[in-house]
Write an enzyme that holds these catalytic residues in place. Structure first.
Site, PDB file in Angstrom:
ATOM      1  N   THR A 197      -0.766 -16.461  -6.499  1.00  0.00           N
ATOM      2  CA  THR A 197      -1.435 -15.283  -6.676  1.00  0.00           C
ATOM      3  C   THR A 197      -1.167 -14.409  -5.520  1.00  0.00           C
ATOM      4  OG1 THR A 197      -3.160 -16.394  -7.766  1.00  0.00           O
ATOM      5  CG2 THR A 197      -3.925 -14.458  -6.668  1.00  0.00           C
TER       6      THR A 197
ATOM      7  N   SER B 189       0.507 -10.192  -5.143  1.00  0.00           N
ATOM      8  CA  SER B 189       1.523  -8.899  -5.364  1.00  0.00           C
ATOM      9  C   SER B 189       2.926  -9.174  -5.466  1.00  0.00           C
ATOM     10  CB  SER B 189       1.258  -7.491  -4.550  1.00  0.00           C
ATOM     11  OG  SER B 189       1.594  -7.888  -2.962  1.00  0.00           O
TER      12      SER B 189
ATOM     13  N   ASP C 245       4.813 -19.037  -4.704  1.00  0.00           N
ATOM     14  CA  ASP C 245       3.532 -18.217  -4.069  1.00  0.00           C
ATOM     15  C   ASP C 245       3.861 -17.159  -3.101  1.00  0.00           C
ATOM     16  OD1 ASP C 245       0.691 -17.305  -4.059  1.00  0.00           O
ATOM     17  OD2 ASP C 245       0.092 -19.549  -3.656  1.00  0.00           O
ATOM     18  N   GLY C 246       3.018 -16.442  -2.621  1.00  0.00           N
ATOM     19  CA  GLY C 246       3.139 -15.455  -1.500  1.00  0.00           C
ATOM     20  C   GLY C 246       2.521 -15.777  -0.421  1.00  0.00           C
ATOM     21  N   ALA C 247       2.496 -15.010   0.656  1.00  0.00           N
ATOM     22  CA  ALA C 247       1.875 -15.246   1.919  1.00  0.00           C
ATOM     23  C   ALA C 247       1.436 -14.050   2.447  1.00  0.00           C
ATOM     24  CB  ALA C 247       2.784 -16.035   2.757  1.00  0.00           C
ATOM     25  N   ASP C 248       0.376 -14.165   3.107  1.00  0.00           N
ATOM     26  CA  ASP C 248       0.156 -12.968   4.082  1.00  0.00           C
ATOM     27  C   ASP C 248       0.815 -12.907   5.533  1.00  0.00           C
ATOM     28  OD1 ASP C 248      -2.020 -11.877   2.202  1.00  0.00           O
ATOM     29  OD2 ASP C 248      -3.205 -13.873   2.561  1.00  0.00           O
TER      30      ASP C 248
ATOM     31  N   GLU D 191      -4.978 -22.294  -4.363  1.00  0.00           N
ATOM     32  CA  GLU D 191      -3.530 -22.214  -4.028  1.00  0.00           C
ATOM     33  C   GLU D 191      -3.143 -23.738  -3.113  1.00  0.00           C
ATOM     34  OE1 GLU D 191      -2.733 -17.374  -3.826  1.00  0.00           O
ATOM     35  OE2 GLU D 191      -3.461 -18.607  -2.037  1.00  0.00           O
TER      36      GLU D 191
ATOM     37  N   LYS E  87       6.049  -9.623   6.455  1.00  0.00           N
ATOM     38  CA  LYS E  87       5.136 -10.754   6.389  1.00  0.00           C
ATOM     39  C   LYS E  87       5.626 -11.632   7.425  1.00  0.00           C
ATOM     40  CE  LYS E  87       2.349  -9.102   2.926  1.00  0.00           C
ATOM     41  NZ  LYS E  87       2.324  -9.839   1.860  1.00  0.00           N
TER      42      LYS E  87
END
Length: 224
Positions: A26, A28, A81-84, A103, A121
């Site tokens: 999940t 951008s 997946d993404g990461a902050d 996640e 990031k």
């Protein structure tokens, strides 16, 4: 101007093979992964997706990507997946999109975890991005007070209309702010002791490959 998220997100599709069960993250950046996978499915790629959020499920269904729930698969071949935030030691913070519990469950069930990020990031230490805690609505104020007694500042996540944000699981999110996590393992253990915290956004040693899109158009691969 180079879209760092797009080049990183699309690059990850190179690890997806015919017949795989694919965890769909999940956010951008992974949005572009899912868009590309949709194109490949239309061209004949056969995969089964496991979505980490209702938002991702809607996107995948619109693109014709077949989905199953986590309960209906034994194992996931690969999750993208993404990461902050993520450090070179493969420690990360996730949950800015509110899907941290699902996640983490999907990541735990996966043989290979890939994170796609823009170069901003990549950090030396965690904490510039708030750490999300998914908490039970019942007694969330008690959880907040308990943290504050320990000198931990946490804010209740709200939506733009000022209503309380709720996760897909019906829970609330407290975001820990103004805190540097120089020893994330100790923090993970500490937060696990607080009743009512369902999950926290420290993802420690889950990721196997980091795909970083850079402003100059280059893509950096960071592997364990």
């Amino acid at each position: 101007m180079v879209n760092q998220k797009k080049i990183a997100g699309e690059k990850a599709c190179e690890w997806v093979e015919y017949g795989m069960v694919v965890g769909l993250g999940t956010g951008s950046t992974v949005y572009y992964t899912i868009e590309k996978l949709g194109e490949l499915v239309q061209q004949g790629l056969k995969i089964t997706g496991v979505a980490t959020s209702e938002q991702t499920a809607r996107q995948a269904e619109k693109l014709g990507i077949p989905l199953k729930s986590l309960n209906d698969v034994v194992e996931i071949d690969i999750t993208i997946d993404g990461a902050d935030e993520v450090t070179g030691a493969f420690q990360g913070i996730k949950g800015g999109g509110g899907a941290l519990l699902r996640e983490k469950m999907v990541a735990e069930a996966s043989r290979l975890n890939i994170w796609v990020v823009g170069e901003e990031k990549l950090v030396d230490s965690l904490g510039n991005f708030p750490l999300p805690l998914e908490v039970i609505p019942f007694g969330w104020k008690q959880i907040k007070r308990s943290l504050e007694k320990e000198g931990i500042q946490a804010t209740l996540r709200t939506q733009q209309n000022k209503e309380i944000y709720q996760t897909n699981n019906g829970n609330y999110i407290l975001d820990i702010v103004n805190q540097t996590f120089t020893n994330p393992i100790k923090w993970q253990e500490k937060l696990a002791q607080v009743p009512g915290i369902v999950e926290q956004g420290l993802f420690l040693n889950y990721v196997d490959i980091i795909i970083c899109g850079k402003a100059d158009g280059e893509i950096e691969l960071i592997k364990k």
